[in-house]
Design a protein around this motif. Structure first.
Motif, mmCIF file in Angstrom:
data_model
loop_
_atom_site.group_PDB
_atom_site.id
_atom_site.type_symbol
_atom_site.label_atom_id
_atom_site.label_comp_id
_atom_site.label_asym_id
_atom_site.label_seq_id
_atom_site.Cartn_x
_atom_site.Cartn_y
_atom_site.Cartn_z
ATOM 1 N N MET A 154 -0.359 -5.449 -14.614
ATOM 2 C CA MET A 154 -1.434 -4.749 -13.941
ATOM 3 C C MET A 154 -2.134 -5.715 -13.006
ATOM 4 O O MET A 154 -2.179 -6.912 -13.246
ATOM 5 C CB MET A 154 -2.421 -4.179 -14.953
ATOM 6 C CG MET A 154 -1.798 -3.063 -15.767
ATOM 7 S SD MET A 154 -2.860 -2.252 -16.996
ATOM 8 C CE MET A 154 -4.486 -2.418 -16.428
ATOM 9 N N HIS A 155 -2.699 -5.156 -11.950
ATOM 10 C CA HIS A 155 -3.470 -5.966 -11.021
ATOM 11 C C HIS A 155 -4.538 -5.090 -10.374
ATOM 12 O O HIS A 155 -4.445 -3.859 -10.383
ATOM 13 C CB HIS A 155 -2.563 -6.612 -9.975
ATOM 14 C CG HIS A 155 -2.067 -5.657 -8.947
ATOM 15 N ND1 HIS A 155 -1.030 -4.805 -9.180
ATOM 16 C CD2 HIS A 155 -2.500 -5.401 -7.686
ATOM 17 C CE1 HIS A 155 -0.825 -4.058 -8.100
ATOM 18 N NE2 HIS A 155 -1.700 -4.410 -7.189
ATOM 19 N N ALA A 156 -5.539 -5.741 -9.842
ATOM 20 C CA ALA A 156 -6.644 -5.012 -9.212
ATOM 21 C C ALA A 156 -6.198 -4.405 -7.885
ATOM 22 O O ALA A 156 -5.351 -4.954 -7.180
ATOM 23 C CB ALA A 156 -7.806 -5.963 -8.979
ATOM 24 N N VAL A 157 -6.764 -3.252 -7.573
ATOM 25 C CA VAL A 157 -6.542 -2.595 -6.283
ATOM 26 C C VAL A 157 -7.917 -2.382 -5.646
ATOM 27 O O VAL A 157 -8.937 -2.435 -6.326
ATOM 28 C CB VAL A 157 -5.797 -1.249 -6.426
ATOM 29 C CG1 VAL A 157 -4.409 -1.456 -6.986
ATOM 30 C CG2 VAL A 157 -6.582 -0.277 -7.276
ATOM 31 N N PRO A 158 -7.965 -2.156 -4.346
ATOM 32 C CA PRO A 158 -9.263 -1.914 -3.712
ATOM 33 C C PRO A 158 -9.997 -0.744 -4.369
ATOM 34 O O PRO A 158 -9.365 0.206 -4.845
ATOM 35 C CB PRO A 158 -8.893 -1.590 -2.263
ATOM 36 C CG PRO A 158 -7.547 -2.202 -2.061
ATOM 37 C CD PRO A 158 -6.864 -2.145 -3.397
ATOM 38 N N ASP A 159 -11.323 -0.822 -4.391
ATOM 39 C CA ASP A 159 -12.133 0.232 -5.007
ATOM 40 C C ASP A 159 -11.850 1.611 -4.406
ATOM 41 O O ASP A 159 -11.942 2.612 -5.090
ATOM 42 C CB ASP A 159 -13.628 -0.076 -4.858
ATOM 43 C CG ASP A 159 -14.051 -1.231 -5.753
ATOM 44 O OD1 ASP A 159 -13.323 -1.528 -6.722
ATOM 45 O OD2 ASP A 159 -15.111 -1.826 -5.470
ATOM 46 N N LYS A 160 -11.521 1.655 -3.140
ATOM 47 C CA LYS A 160 -11.293 2.938 -2.476
ATOM 48 C C LYS A 160 -9.841 3.410 -2.552
ATOM 49 O O LYS A 160 -9.493 4.433 -1.978
ATOM 50 C CB LYS A 160 -11.739 2.854 -1.027
ATOM 51 C CG LYS A 160 -13.244 2.651 -0.923
ATOM 52 C CD LYS A 160 -13.741 2.814 0.480
ATOM 53 C CE LYS A 160 -15.233 2.543 0.454
ATOM 54 N NZ LYS A 160 -15.960 3.271 1.421
ATOM 55 N N ALA A 161 -8.996 2.689 -3.259
ATOM 56 C CA ALA A 161 -7.592 3.099 -3.401
ATOM 57 C C ALA A 161 -7.528 4.419 -4.153
ATOM 58 O O ALA A 161 -8.273 4.652 -5.101
ATOM 59 C CB ALA A 161 -6.803 2.033 -4.135
ATOM 60 N N HIS A 162 -6.644 5.296 -3.712
ATOM 61 C CA HIS A 162 -6.507 6.616 -4.326
ATOM 62 C C HIS A 162 -5.033 6.870 -4.631
ATOM 63 O O HIS A 162 -4.186 6.810 -3.736
ATOM 64 C CB HIS A 162 -7.052 7.687 -3.381
ATOM 65 C CG HIS A 162 -7.275 8.995 -4.042
ATOM 66 N ND1 HIS A 162 -6.233 9.834 -4.373
ATOM 67 C CD2 HIS A 162 -8.413 9.616 -4.433
ATOM 68 C CE1 HIS A 162 -6.720 10.917 -4.940
ATOM 69 N NE2 HIS A 162 -8.042 10.814 -4.992
ATOM 70 N N ALA A 163 -4.725 7.164 -5.879
ATOM 71 C CA ALA A 163 -3.336 7.343 -6.306
ATOM 72 C C ALA A 163 -2.629 8.452 -5.535
ATOM 73 O O ALA A 163 -1.446 8.340 -5.225
ATOM 74 C CB ALA A 163 -3.284 7.646 -7.801
ATOM 75 N N ARG A 164 -3.323 9.504 -5.192
ATOM 76 C CA ARG A 164 -2.698 10.620 -4.474
ATOM 77 C C ARG A 164 -2.700 10.409 -2.970
ATOM 78 O O ARG A 164 -1.674 10.536 -2.310
ATOM 79 C CB ARG A 164 -3.418 11.916 -4.829
ATOM 80 C CG ARG A 164 -2.867 13.113 -4.121
ATOM 81 C CD ARG A 164 -3.556 14.383 -4.560
ATOM 82 N NE ARG A 164 -3.187 15.492 -3.702
ATOM 83 C CZ ARG A 164 -3.895 16.569 -3.558
ATOM 84 N NH1 ARG A 164 -5.030 16.719 -4.230
ATOM 85 N NH2 ARG A 164 -3.506 17.528 -2.761
ATOM 86 N N PHE A 165 -3.830 10.095 -2.408
ATOM 87 C CA PHE A 165 -3.968 10.086 -0.949
ATOM 88 C C PHE A 165 -3.449 8.816 -0.279
ATOM 89 O O PHE A 165 -3.181 8.821 0.910
ATOM 90 C CB PHE A 165 -5.419 10.353 -0.546
ATOM 91 C CG PHE A 165 -5.901 11.703 -1.025
ATOM 92 C CD1 PHE A 165 -5.271 12.863 -0.607
ATOM 93 C CD2 PHE A 165 -6.961 11.806 -1.906
ATOM 94 C CE1 PHE A 165 -5.690 14.107 -1.053
ATOM 95 C CE2 PHE A 165 -7.397 13.035 -2.347
ATOM 96 C CZ PHE A 165 -6.758 14.196 -1.924
ATOM 97 N N ASP A 166 -3.286 7.739 -1.025
ATOM 98 C CA ASP A 166 -2.747 6.511 -0.442
ATOM 99 C C ASP A 166 -1.223 6.428 -0.525
ATOM 100 O O ASP A 166 -0.624 5.540 0.061
ATOM 101 C CB ASP A 166 -3.356 5.277 -1.113
ATOM 102 C CG ASP A 166 -4.801 5.048 -0.691
ATOM 103 O OD1 ASP A 166 -5.196 5.563 0.373
ATOM 104 O OD2 ASP A 166 -5.530 4.364 -1.427
#
Length: 171
Positions: A1-13
């Protein structure tokens, strides 16, 4: 696991998704809930000829649920085709997005082509006229699986610690 940007979205990105629809051509009591059983083999060549009409940027109104709440029905389809597997077939479709009910409606209509109820050209006409009423019914849900989601490489790590890929970067 690793950090992703706060605004990352599993569906829309996600940049692409791949769905697979499984069809059994031989009886298999263990596959009842994971695939559609056909008692005779469809014309795979005709279905693949028809599926070729899906490739590219297309309006999928013909293969969408009515009142699906979509702003538009344009999807970019990168891959669509039937492939033999042990005991049956799998339909694989990869696109940048899918509208509600699209894959099951495409599969249902392609199976009509495979049974000789529609020609590949009639399938293409259904797609291009954007007439939902002309498409066949939806294939049953039990054979459909989301098999891959692709994200930009800056959002996800290259591999899990086991070395097994769990996504596909698209950079």
């Amino acid at each position: 696991m690793h950090a992703v940007p706060d605004k990352a979205h599993a569906r829309f990105d996600a940049e692409a998704r791949t769905y697979e629809y499984f069809v059994r051509l031989i009886p298999d009591p263990f596959g009842v809930n994971q695939s559609l059983y056909l008692d005779r083999a469809p014309n795979v060549g005709a279905m693949n000829t028809a599926a070729a009409y899906l490739i590219g940027s297309r309006d999928f109104t013909s293969f969408s649920k009515v009142k699906g709440g979509e702003n538009h029905y344009i999807c970019v389809c990168y891959e669509a085709g039937w492939h033999p597997i042990p005991g049956g077939l799998v339909f694989r479709i990869r696109a940048n997005r899918f509208v509600r009910g699209m894959v099951r409606l495409v599969v249902g209509t392609l199976l009509s082509v495979g049974r000789g109820k529609l020609t590949p050209e009639e399938f293409g006409h259904i797609l291009h006229t954007q007439s939902r009423i002309a498409a066949s019914g939806a294939a049953v849900a039990k054979g459909l699986f989301l098999s891959r989601v692709e994200y930009p490489s800056e959002l996800v790590a290259a591999e899990e610690p086991t070395g097994m890929p769990y996504f596909v970067p698209t950079s």
